[in-house]
Structure formats: structure tokens, C-alpha cells
Design a protein around this motif. Structure first.
Motif, PDB file in Angstrom:
ATOM      1  N   LEU A 217     -23.671  12.244  13.688  1.00 42.77           N
ATOM      2  CA  LEU A 217     -23.589  11.890  12.269  1.00 42.77           C
ATOM      3  C   LEU A 217     -23.491  13.174  11.438  1.00 42.77           C
ATOM      4  O   LEU A 217     -24.176  14.159  11.734  1.00 42.77           O
ATOM      5  N   PRO A 218     -22.690  13.182  10.383  1.00 44.20           N
ATOM      6  CA  PRO A 218     -22.636  14.362   9.500  1.00 44.20           C
ATOM      7  C   PRO A 218     -23.904  14.440   8.654  1.00 44.20           C
ATOM      8  O   PRO A 218     -24.580  13.433   8.414  1.00 44.20           O
ATOM      9  N   LEU A 219     -24.216  15.636   8.183  1.00 42.02           N
ATOM     10  CA  LEU A 219     -25.421  15.823   7.379  1.00 42.02           C
ATOM     11  C   LEU A 219     -25.270  15.165   6.008  1.00 42.02           C
ATOM     12  O   LEU A 219     -24.190  15.208   5.408  1.00 42.02           O
ATOM     13  N   PRO A 220     -26.343  14.563   5.485  1.00 41.50           N
ATOM     14  CA  PRO A 220     -26.290  14.051   4.110  1.00 41.50           C
ATOM     15  C   PRO A 220     -25.925  15.169   3.131  1.00 41.50           C
ATOM     16  O   PRO A 220     -26.420  16.289   3.234  1.00 41.50           O
TER      17      PRO A 220
ATOM     18  N   LEU B 195     -16.219  10.770  10.352  1.00 44.42           N
ATOM     19  CA  LEU B 195     -17.359  10.219   9.609  1.00 44.42           C
ATOM     20  C   LEU B 195     -18.573  10.103  10.528  1.00 44.42           C
ATOM     21  O   LEU B 195     -19.713  10.185  10.068  1.00 44.42           O
ATOM     22  N   CYS B 196     -18.328   9.889  11.786  1.00 47.05           N
ATOM     23  CA  CYS B 196     -19.372   9.836  12.808  1.00 47.05           C
ATOM     24  C   CYS B 196     -18.678   9.794  14.164  1.00 47.05           C
ATOM     25  O   CYS B 196     -17.437   9.780  14.237  1.00 47.05           O
TER      26      CYS B 196
ATOM     27  N   HIS C  91     -28.099   7.957   5.773  1.00 45.21           N
ATOM     28  CA  HIS C  91     -27.835   7.395   7.100  1.00 45.21           C
ATOM     29  C   HIS C  91     -28.544   6.060   7.230  1.00 45.21           C
ATOM     30  O   HIS C  91     -29.740   5.950   6.948  1.00 45.21           O
ATOM     31  N   ARG C  92     -27.840   5.045   7.660  1.00 48.68           N
ATOM     32  CA  ARG C  92     -28.452   3.739   7.888  1.00 48.68           C
ATOM     33  C   ARG C  92     -28.962   3.594   9.323  1.00 48.68           C
ATOM     34  O   ARG C  92     -29.811   2.759   9.601  1.00 48.68           O
ATOM     35  N   LEU C  93     -28.408   4.392  10.220  1.00 51.25           N
ATOM     36  CA  LEU C  93     -28.819   4.392  11.624  1.00 51.25           C
ATOM     37  C   LEU C  93     -29.063   5.834  12.063  1.00 51.25           C
ATOM     38  O   LEU C  93     -28.590   6.780  11.425  1.00 51.25           O
TER      39      LEU C  93
ATOM     40  N   ASP D  23     -23.956   5.578   4.171  1.00 52.62           N
ATOM     41  CA  ASP D  23     -23.418   5.425   2.817  1.00 52.62           C
ATOM     42  C   ASP D  23     -22.654   6.687   2.436  1.00 52.62           C
ATOM     43  O   ASP D  23     -22.975   7.789   2.897  1.00 52.62           O
ATOM     44  N   TYR D  24     -21.674   6.534   1.567  1.00 54.40           N
ATOM     45  CA  TYR D  24     -20.927   7.686   1.086  1.00 54.40           C
ATOM     46  C   TYR D  24     -20.407   7.411  -0.317  1.00 54.40           C
ATOM     47  O   TYR D  24     -20.351   6.268  -0.777  1.00 54.40           O
ATOM     48  N   THR D  25     -20.042   8.487  -1.002  1.00 54.60           N
ATOM     49  CA  THR D  25     -19.430   8.393  -2.329  1.00 54.60           C
ATOM     50  C   THR D  25     -18.193   9.284  -2.348  1.00 54.60           C
ATOM     51  O   THR D  25     -17.948  10.044  -1.409  1.00 54.60           O
ATOM     52  N   GLY D  26     -17.439   9.205  -3.432  1.00 52.74           N
ATOM     53  CA  GLY D  26     -16.365  10.153  -3.632  1.00 52.74           C
ATOM     54  C   GLY D  26     -16.918  11.529  -3.965  1.00 52.74           C
ATOM     55  O   GLY D  26     -18.125  11.705  -4.196  1.00 52.74           O
TER      56      GLY D  26
END
Length: 365
Positions: free
Chosen positions: A94-97, A107-108, A198-200, A214-217
Motif C-alpha cells: 500500500l502507498p503511504l497516506p 495504487l496498491c 487505508h481501509r485494510l 481512500d483518495y482525493t485529487g
């Protein structure tokens, strides 16, 4: 966050106008005592002379008068979306927040195979194999071309030449060179994204529909919650000014207005309907150094273009009612009755017989 109630704002504005009017009366009385004319009439001796000029003067000017209202807003990273898995497997990376993911990047990873971000508005909904046609094919081929792969025609047909380019892409990624894009191996978003929550966790199993992150622009926007009664302030496309935490100002535009429900904090508090205003910001570089932050948003409450204005302090209360100004011309003074309009920024819209741009009017010191 909640915008102040309309009733409180109205009371506050009314109070300011009453205080201003009271101040005008006091000033007028003081001027009368000092200069020998009746500030509440047209002059003690009935002629045009309105007594000695007031201690200071100002100029009648013509401008666009704008009454703004400041509301609290939040600087955020745009609308949030959730990436959900389309295939079963185990999350292996997973990428870092807070990190950015661009076109062609992962994305993962699921089962140690990357799930790649591509750009587009149409979501992936099927396997892409030779022979299929549609807008989703063209969108995918546009991304392959942007990533530098050649030998294919960007159109709505997934041809053998497309499959050849896909195999080259898969070889560069270090995954099986099938020439087929399986559902769940690419995710489309309008542009680069910023990773949120991260949800998982790594090592957890996923299945179709599992929320992964979750992600945003990448572009930041400002959101403001207004009372429904303030709908007049929020017109899509209107120009907005935003005051940043360091006091600097930047330009914005209302990009969206939607109705949201703000749930009460407890059993005794009812849900409140609000208007959520999203403001796009023109100069993203002006936001460097700020994360998510509180800002002030200046809405245009009223606007009067091309009107005559004077400082509010130049108004004199007249005995017969209404207001006037002391016009100073060629060493003489006279009172001109005026109609007032919009009050904003310490000035007031005025009109009256013989009142013109460039005239000099008296003011208290």
C-alpha cells in the motif's frame, strides 16, 4: 462547521447601521455648534450658505461598491473517493497516506501484482480483450499512448495491435504478458491522486467490493457550510476571495453547491440541512506550505456597479428626515439632501440633485 445564523447576522448589521446613524446625529450637532448653522435644516438664515466648512473633506467618487460577508471554510484536498477491489486476493503493498500516485503507478498491489492508476472518467467494468469495442477501450488506449507505447491506433476497437502494445506494457511491469487487461488491474481517476486513509492492512484478504483505501485529487479546494437561507450567496461560477492562514488572499470560484445534512451532536439535537459550497482555487502554488487548514471566505452579499459614493462619516442627519452632505465649492458650503443605498467598506452609495463625481464634501475631523 456551522455558519452564523441569519437572524444573528441581521441583528448585527442593523445594530451597526443604528450606531452609524447615531454617530451621524452627534457629528451633525457638533458641527452646528461649531459653525453656526443648523445641521438639521437648510441653514439658520435661509440662504444657501451652510456655515463654515467641516474640519476635513472628502471627494465624491464613482465606483463599484461591494458588500462582502466573511464565512469560515476549510482548505481540503477535494472530494474523497474510495478504491474498492474488483478481484479476490491478498493485499501485499500500500502507498503511504499523503503520497501522490500518478498515471501508470500502483495504487496498491494484490497478490504482488500492481493495481495501476490510469486517467479517465469512465470506470473499468469489464476485461479488455481483442475484439471488444467501446468508449472504455478508447480511454484505455489513450493512456497507453500517453505512457509512451506505440504501434496502436487510439480508437474504440481493442485490436491485435492494442494487445501487442499491452504485452509490451506488461513486460515493463514484470507481470504475465497476456495482452489482456483483466477487470480489477486498472483504476481510472480524473487525474493524479493523493492517498488518504487505508481501509485494510497489508496481509488482509480482499474480494470484489472490498474497500481498500481512500483518495482525493491533488488540487486543493475550500469547502464552506452555509445556512439554507443564505442560498443567494452561493451561485455556481461566482468569483470568491479566500484569506489564507498567513493573511494572504487568493482568488477562487464557486465550483459546486450541494445540500447536505449536518447530524445533531446528541439525541436532543435535530439534524440541520446546510448548503455545502465548494470553491476551486486558481493559484495552487499560493497554497504551498499549508496542509488542511482553516480559512476565511469572502462572499459577495451585494454589489452596486458604477455608483456615486462618499465616506459614511460625511452623512449629516437632516431635521426633515433623511440625510445630506455638506458640499464645499469655491469657499462656500451648502447642504445637499441625498438618498442612500448600499453601505460597504466604510462608504455609502448616494444620489441627489446636483451631486456629481469629483465634488468635495465636508467631514468631521
Amino acid at each position: 462547521m456551522s455558519a452564523p445564523s441569519t437572524s444573528k447576522r441581521r441583528r448585527g448589521r442593523t445594530g451597526r447601521i443604528v450606531l452609524a446613524a447615531t454617530a451621524v446625529v452627534v457629528v451633525a450637532g457638533a458641527v452646528a455648534a461649531a459653525s453656526g448653522f443648523d445641521a438639521f435644516g437648510s441653514g439658520g438664515d435661509g440662504d444657501d450658505d451652510a456655515g463654515a466648512p467641516l474640519p476635513a473633506t472628502a471627494t465624491v467618487d464613482r465606483r463599484t461598491l461591494v458588500d462582502t460577508r466573511s464565512e469560515s471554510g476549510e482548505l481540503v484536498y477535494g472530494e474523497e473517493a474510495t478504491f474498492t477491489a474488483r478481484a479476490a486476493g491478498t493485499v501485499t503493498s500500500l502507498p503511504l497516506p499523503g503520497s501522490a500516485v500518478k498515471r501508470g503507478k500502483a495504487l496498491c498491489r494484490v497478490d504482488d501484482v500492481p493495481v495501476l492508476l490510469l486517467y479517465g472518467k469512465l470506470p473499468a467494468y469489464r476485461d479488455l480483450v481483442p475484439g471488444v469495442e467501446g468508449d472504455d477501450v478508447e480511454q484505455f488506449e489513450e493512456n497507453l499512448a500517453e505512457l509512451g507505447y506505440t504501434g496502436l491506433t487510439v480508437d474504440e476497437t481493442y485490436s491485435e495491435s492494442t494487445a501487442t502494445a499491452v504485452r509490451a506494457w506488461q513486460a515493463d511491469l514484470g507481470i504475465a504478458e497476456t495482452g489482456v487487461v483483466e477487470l480489477g488491474r486498472v483504476v481510472f481517476a480524473p487525474g493524479a491522486v493523493r492517498i488518504g486513509t487505508h481501509r485494510l492492512s497489508i496481509g488482509e484478504a480482499v474480494g470484489p467490493g472490498s474497500a481498500v483505501l481512500d483518495y482525493t485529487g491533488m488540487s486543493r479546494v475550500v469547502t464552506v457550510d452555509l445556512d439554507v437561507a443564505d442560498e443567494r450567496l452561493a451561485k455556481k461560477g461566482d468569483a470568491i476571495e479566500v484569506r489564507l492562514p498567513d493573511g494572504e488572499r487568493t482568488e477562487g470560484k464557486i465550483a459546486a453547491v450541494e445540500t447536505v445534512v449536518d447530524p445533531g451532536d446528541g439525541a436532543d439535537q435535530e439534524d440541520v440541512t446546510k448548503l455545502r459550497v465548494t470553491v476551486s482555487l486558481k493559484d495552487q502554488k499560493a497554497l504551498d506550505g499549508f496542509g488542511e487548514a482553516a480559512v476565511k471566505v469572502e462572499f459577495t452579499a451585494s454589489e452596486r456597479p458604477d455608483v456615486l459614493t462618499v465616506p459614511v462619516a460625511a452623512l449629516l442627519a437632516l431635521g426633515e428626515g433623511g440625510y445630506g452632505v455638506q458640499v464645499v465649492e469655491n469657499g462656500a458650503t451648502r447642504i445637499v439632501a441625498v438618498e442612500t443605498g448600499l453601505f460597504a467598506g466604510g462608504r455609502v452609495e448616494v444620489s441627489g440633485d446636483g451631486l456629481t463625481e469629483g465634488m468635495t464634501v465636508g467631514m468631521p475631523s
